[in-house]
Structures are given as C-alpha cells and as structure tokens.
Design a protein around this motif. Structure first.
Motif, mmCIF file in Angstrom:
data_model
loop_
_atom_site.group_PDB
_atom_site.id
_atom_site.type_symbol
_atom_site.label_atom_id
_atom_site.label_comp_id
_atom_site.label_asym_id
_atom_site.label_seq_id
_atom_site.Cartn_x
_atom_site.Cartn_y
_atom_site.Cartn_z
ATOM 1 N N GLY B 18 0.543 -1.167 0.250
ATOM 2 C CA GLY B 18 0.073 0.165 0.062
ATOM 3 C C GLY B 18 0.425 1.257 -0.060
ATOM 4 O O GLY B 18 1.823 0.961 0.056
ATOM 5 N N THR B 19 0.152 2.237 -0.665
ATOM 6 C CA THR B 19 0.879 3.423 -0.496
ATOM 7 C C THR B 19 1.030 5.310 0.226
ATOM 8 O O THR B 19 1.521 5.582 0.434
ATOM 9 C CB THR B 19 1.163 4.437 -2.018
ATOM 10 O OG1 THR B 19 -0.048 4.259 -2.506
ATOM 11 C CG2 THR B 19 1.986 3.027 -3.326
ATOM 12 N N GLY B 20 0.003 4.677 1.097
ATOM 13 C CA GLY B 20 -0.659 5.471 2.007
ATOM 14 C C GLY B 20 0.587 5.338 3.342
ATOM 15 O O GLY B 20 1.722 4.581 3.955
ATOM 16 N N THR B 41 -1.358 -0.636 -4.172
ATOM 17 C CA THR B 41 -2.327 0.069 -4.249
ATOM 18 C C THR B 41 -2.834 1.358 -3.954
ATOM 19 O O THR B 41 -1.733 2.009 -3.263
ATOM 20 C CB THR B 41 -3.299 -0.326 -2.872
ATOM 21 O OG1 THR B 41 -2.739 -0.293 -1.605
ATOM 22 C CG2 THR B 41 -3.290 -2.195 -3.245
ATOM 23 N N VAL B 42 -3.557 2.470 -4.174
ATOM 24 C CA VAL B 42 -3.617 3.662 -4.827
ATOM 25 C C VAL B 42 -5.073 3.850 -4.230
ATOM 26 O O VAL B 42 -6.170 3.065 -3.875
ATOM 27 C CB VAL B 42 -2.980 4.322 -5.467
ATOM 28 C CG1 VAL B 42 -1.503 4.340 -5.935
ATOM 29 C CG2 VAL B 42 -3.970 3.840 -6.327
ATOM 30 N N ALA B 43 -5.567 5.481 -3.719
ATOM 31 C CA ALA B 43 -6.786 5.691 -3.119
ATOM 32 C C ALA B 43 -7.127 6.546 -3.929
ATOM 33 O O ALA B 43 -6.191 7.725 -4.865
ATOM 34 C CB ALA B 43 -6.732 6.459 -2.031
ATOM 35 N N LEU B 44 -8.713 7.283 -4.336
ATOM 36 C CA LEU B 44 -8.946 8.230 -4.833
ATOM 37 C C LEU B 44 -9.725 9.227 -4.292
ATOM 38 O O LEU B 44 -9.722 8.996 -3.278
ATOM 39 C CB LEU B 44 -9.878 7.318 -5.903
ATOM 40 C CG LEU B 44 -10.108 8.539 -7.172
ATOM 41 C CD1 LEU B 44 -8.969 8.948 -8.040
ATOM 42 C CD2 LEU B 44 -11.196 7.683 -8.121
ATOM 43 N N ASP B 55 1.856 14.826 -7.277
ATOM 44 C CA ASP B 55 1.807 13.937 -8.420
ATOM 45 C C ASP B 55 2.068 12.408 -7.624
ATOM 46 O O ASP B 55 3.373 12.204 -8.194
ATOM 47 C CB ASP B 55 2.412 14.283 -9.581
ATOM 48 C CG ASP B 55 1.748 13.216 -10.602
ATOM 49 O OD1 ASP B 55 1.191 12.279 -9.884
ATOM 50 O OD2 ASP B 55 2.406 12.790 -11.252
ATOM 51 N N LEU B 56 1.279 11.714 -7.199
ATOM 52 C CA LEU B 56 1.567 10.566 -6.465
ATOM 53 C C LEU B 56 2.268 9.793 -7.803
ATOM 54 O O LEU B 56 3.180 8.270 -7.386
ATOM 55 C CB LEU B 56 0.162 9.406 -6.069
ATOM 56 C CG LEU B 56 0.953 8.166 -5.447
ATOM 57 C CD1 LEU B 56 1.653 8.270 -4.111
ATOM 58 C CD2 LEU B 56 -0.479 7.383 -4.941
ATOM 59 N N LEU B 67 -0.714 -0.946 -10.728
ATOM 60 C CA LEU B 67 -1.646 -0.167 -10.168
ATOM 61 C C LEU B 67 -2.983 -0.834 -9.370
ATOM 62 O O LEU B 67 -3.936 -1.460 -10.523
ATOM 63 C CB LEU B 67 -1.875 1.381 -10.779
ATOM 64 C CG LEU B 67 -1.774 2.685 -9.644
ATOM 65 C CD1 LEU B 67 -0.787 2.862 -9.340
ATOM 66 C CD2 LEU B 67 -1.716 3.808 -10.628
ATOM 67 N N PRO B 69 -5.755 0.563 -7.336
ATOM 68 C CA PRO B 69 -6.349 1.314 -6.805
ATOM 69 C C PRO B 69 -7.540 0.644 -5.402
ATOM 70 O O PRO B 69 -8.334 -0.292 -6.630
ATOM 71 C CB PRO B 69 -7.400 2.545 -7.766
ATOM 72 C CG PRO B 69 -7.041 1.324 -9.733
ATOM 73 C CD PRO B 69 -6.633 0.637 -9.275
ATOM 74 N N ASN B 70 -8.338 1.794 -4.721
ATOM 75 C CA ASN B 70 -9.282 1.158 -3.624
ATOM 76 C C ASN B 70 -10.727 1.556 -4.257
ATOM 77 O O ASN B 70 -10.096 2.869 -4.545
ATOM 78 C CB ASN B 70 -8.028 0.151 -2.434
ATOM 79 C CG ASN B 70 -8.004 2.237 -1.635
ATOM 80 O OD1 ASN B 70 -8.675 2.817 -2.348
ATOM 81 N ND2 ASN B 70 -7.470 1.812 -0.840
ATOM 82 N N LEU B 204 -1.045 -7.967 1.578
ATOM 83 C CA LEU B 204 -0.554 -7.320 1.480
ATOM 84 C C LEU B 204 -0.718 -5.949 2.866
ATOM 85 O O LEU B 204 -1.143 -6.264 3.952
ATOM 86 C CB LEU B 204 -1.651 -6.627 1.070
ATOM 87 C CG LEU B 204 -2.165 -5.233 0.311
ATOM 88 C CD1 LEU B 204 -3.232 -4.897 -0.627
ATOM 89 C CD2 LEU B 204 -1.975 -3.907 1.143
ATOM 90 N N ASN B 206 1.016 -1.884 4.675
ATOM 91 C CA ASN B 206 0.990 -1.182 4.065
ATOM 92 C C ASN B 206 0.863 -0.449 5.994
ATOM 93 O O ASN B 206 2.520 0.317 5.681
ATOM 94 C CB ASN B 206 -0.121 -0.080 4.048
ATOM 95 C CG ASN B 206 0.136 1.152 3.261
ATOM 96 O OD1 ASN B 206 1.163 2.042 3.841
ATOM 97 N ND2 ASN B 206 -0.736 1.677 2.556
#
Lengths: 113, 257
Positions: B18-20, B41-44, B55-56, B67, B69-70, B204, B206
């Motif tokens: 995860g990228t958070g 994983t990335v979020a929107l 800019d991630l 990528l 997206p969650n 997974l 993060n």
C-alpha cells in the motif's frame, strides 16, 4: 427566463432572452458563444467544484474543462473529472463545455492501502 | 517459488504494497522497490483546488508496477461502484480493490454491501479484489460471484496486531477457488510469514512498512518473510506431535547400560 441572467437591466431583457434562445442549444459551438457572451456582459459563471461554489468572472470564465483545470492550475494528466455524476474522459476535456450551476468533481490518486 | 496468478496476470512477488502514510514519495518509491512488489494500491480523493497537489503517480513506475486502486472511503455499494468507475477512468485499468467500510472507528468492511458492489463491478468488466472480514461464507459467495481474489483481514487496518482471524482464514484458504490475499493488520514480518505458511497466496502490507523507523529496510524484511513463508508452504511443513522425537540417533552413546 430573464432571471437566468440575474440582471437588473430590464430594458434589454428581451434581447437577453433572444440571445439565450439562440445560444441555449447544448453544443460546444453554441456554448462557447454563450460563454463569450457572458464575458461581454461582464457576468459571472458559478460552478460547484468538489463541493465548494466557485465564481468565475470576466476573462477567467472557462470555456471548457481544459480551461477550467488550467485556471485552477491542476495538471490534466493526473486528474479525473465527473460533471453532474457523469465521468468525463480525459481525452475530451477540451471538448467538454462547463455550464452555470454544474457540480464538478475533480479527483486524483493519492497514497492508500 | 510458484508464480502468483490473479485473473489473467502472473506475478513473481507475493507481497502487495500500500502507498499510504509514507513520509515522502521518495521513501515510498524506495520501499516499493525494496519489497520487490509488483502490485501497489492507491486511493482516490478530491483534488485540493486551493493548494498544490503532489503527483503520486510520478513516483510510481507504471511499467514495473500494476496500480491497484482501492475504493477506500466508500460507505456503501453505490459509493464504491462510483469510486471504482472513477478509478478506472483515472488509471486506464479495470482492476479494483473493493472496500466498503461504513464504520469509521474500526474500519471493518460491510459484507453485504461489498457483495452487492462486487456483483455489479464483475458484470461491468472489473477485476475485483474484495477486502472482507475473515468470513468463510462471504468469501465463498464472492468467489462464486466472480471476484479475482478474496482479501480477508488479519486484524483491523493499521492495528499491526497480526493474524487474529487465523482460524477463519484457514477455512477460507481450504475452500478457495481464487487466490487468498491476507490484508490489513499484519504488523511484523513474522505475521506475513505465518499467513504465507498457512497457504495464503499473498499478503498486502502498508502501515507496518510505511510507519516503520526505516521503511525501506522493513520492506526488505517483509519481502524475505513473505518468500520464506511461501517456500515453507510449498515445501510441505513437517508434522507436529505432543511427544519429543529425537533428531539425533538414540544409539552409540558414550556409556554402557
């Protein structure tokens, strides 16, 4: 229909109504003319962007989504847009007119798990 | 190590990242590379129209990483579906980590809304990876609905408590027809290894990496643990027993009796 223009200029109301009817067809060309006309009339365009109402006046009135993003200094390559619940393909940003009262969502990827 | 196959794609790595919560995009990029991850994983979220936005994606080489997206932030199926469609428009790919978490405190997923959203998204052509509580019945319904994986939680997101749902995940793995990715709550490499030894197909991670003192080194530790656990599972672990069984010969002692 005159109230659409929110103007005190009752003398020319009929002209506005005429112009609005000419330009109100929902096509890019007519919308652009309509926006140009708004500019000439020194009017404002109000959009709800990410839940917040934002007013654009004079030269800052965007003609399309591409203009809007430029004005907001947002990179088009990383953003996704939704207008009134409809997703707009990034390739059509410069062909997608923005119109008064629209709710526009601008989203992008951030870190998440 | 066997390859991990999800939908129509194969991966060498079984550690999803995860990228958070990373202190910077550079540290994040370093950790992803060190982990050897291939899925991130990335979020929107809404663009901040009054401030400059990082800019991630500039920090994630999309030729190397898939990528994922969650739909984090979604409180019901409709919100999750909307986010999934926006994510597809943003990323150009149709993979989505489906999460529906109406409870803001424990962030536990809503099973019925998740199933509802999964059914719609599968029909809409998405490759759906749903995040769920470790519920074997729900896991079966989701795989029957056509999801690409099932992702049961080890413990609440970000809690780092490890595999608290072990018994239920064992059942999920036993009845799985799709890869099982253990997600959320894995706080240490040993937790990841434990999940992999049990037969999970992937994990997974993060928070445990992103908030470690040295995220890049922790990413390496998780990489080794995930690989070690998988190798152990593939090797067929030796059995356990209650009595002692000597490893050394019980003959030839230096005594006469």
């Amino acid at each position: 229909m005159a109230e659409l223009f929110a103007t005190e200029d009752t003398e020319h109301t009929e002209i506005y109504i005429f112009l609005f009817s000419v330009f109100s067809v929902n096509s890019v060309a007519n919308t652009n003319s309509y926006i140009m006309y708004l500019r000439e009339l020194d009017m404002t365009l109000t959009l709800k962007i990410n839940g917040v109402e934002k007013e654009f006046t004079d030269d800052r009135i965007p003609e399309n989504l591409s203009d809007l993003l430029d004005d907001l200094d947002i990179s088009q390559a990383t953003v996704v847009a939704e207008i009134d619940g409809r997703i707009v393909d990034r390739k059509s940003f410069d062909r997608t007119p923005v119109q008064p009262g629209q709710a526009i969502e601008l989203v992008r990827f951030v870190g998440g798990g | 190590m066997d390859k991990l196959k999800i939908a129509d794609r194969e991966f060498d790595s079984r550690l999803l990242i995860g990228t958070g919560k990373y202190a910077s995009n550079d540290i994040m990029a370093g950790a992803i590379a060190a982990a050897g991850a291939q899925i991130v994983t990335v979020a929107l979220r809404r663009v901040d129209i009054d401030n400059e936005n990082d800019d991630l994606l500039a920090a994630i080489d999309r030729t190397k990483y898939l990528l994922l997206p969650n739909t984090s932030g979604a409180r019901d199926a409709d919100e999750a579906i909307r986010l999934a469609r926006l994510a597809r428009a943003a990323s150009g790919i149709n993979w989505v980590k489906l999460e529906v978490t109406p409870d803001p405190y424990y962030l536990l997923p809503d099973g019925s809304e998740t199933l509802k959203a999964a059914e719609t998204l599968v029909k809409d052509g998405f490759v759906v990876l749903p995040y769920i509580n470790a519920d074997p019945i729900l896991a079966r319904k989701l795989q029957d609905a056509g999801t690409a994986t099932v992702m049961p939680l080890a413990s609440p997101i970000g809690s780092n408590k490890g595999l608290k749902t072990r018994a239920s995940i064992e059942i999920i793995i036993e009845q799985a027809t799709v890869p099982i990715v253990v997600d959320a709550g894995l706080g240490l490499p040993s937790h990841a290894a434990e999940a992999m030894e049990m037969g999970a197909d992937a994990v997974l991670v993060n928070t445990a990496i992103a908030t470690a003192g040295d995220p890049v080194r922790m990413a390496i530790a998780f990489k080794h643990a995930t690989e070690a656990g998988r190798l152990a599972f593939e090797s067929g672990p030796a059995g356990t027993g209650s009595g002692a069984v000597a490893s050394s010969p019980l003959t030839g002692f230096l005594r006469n009796d």
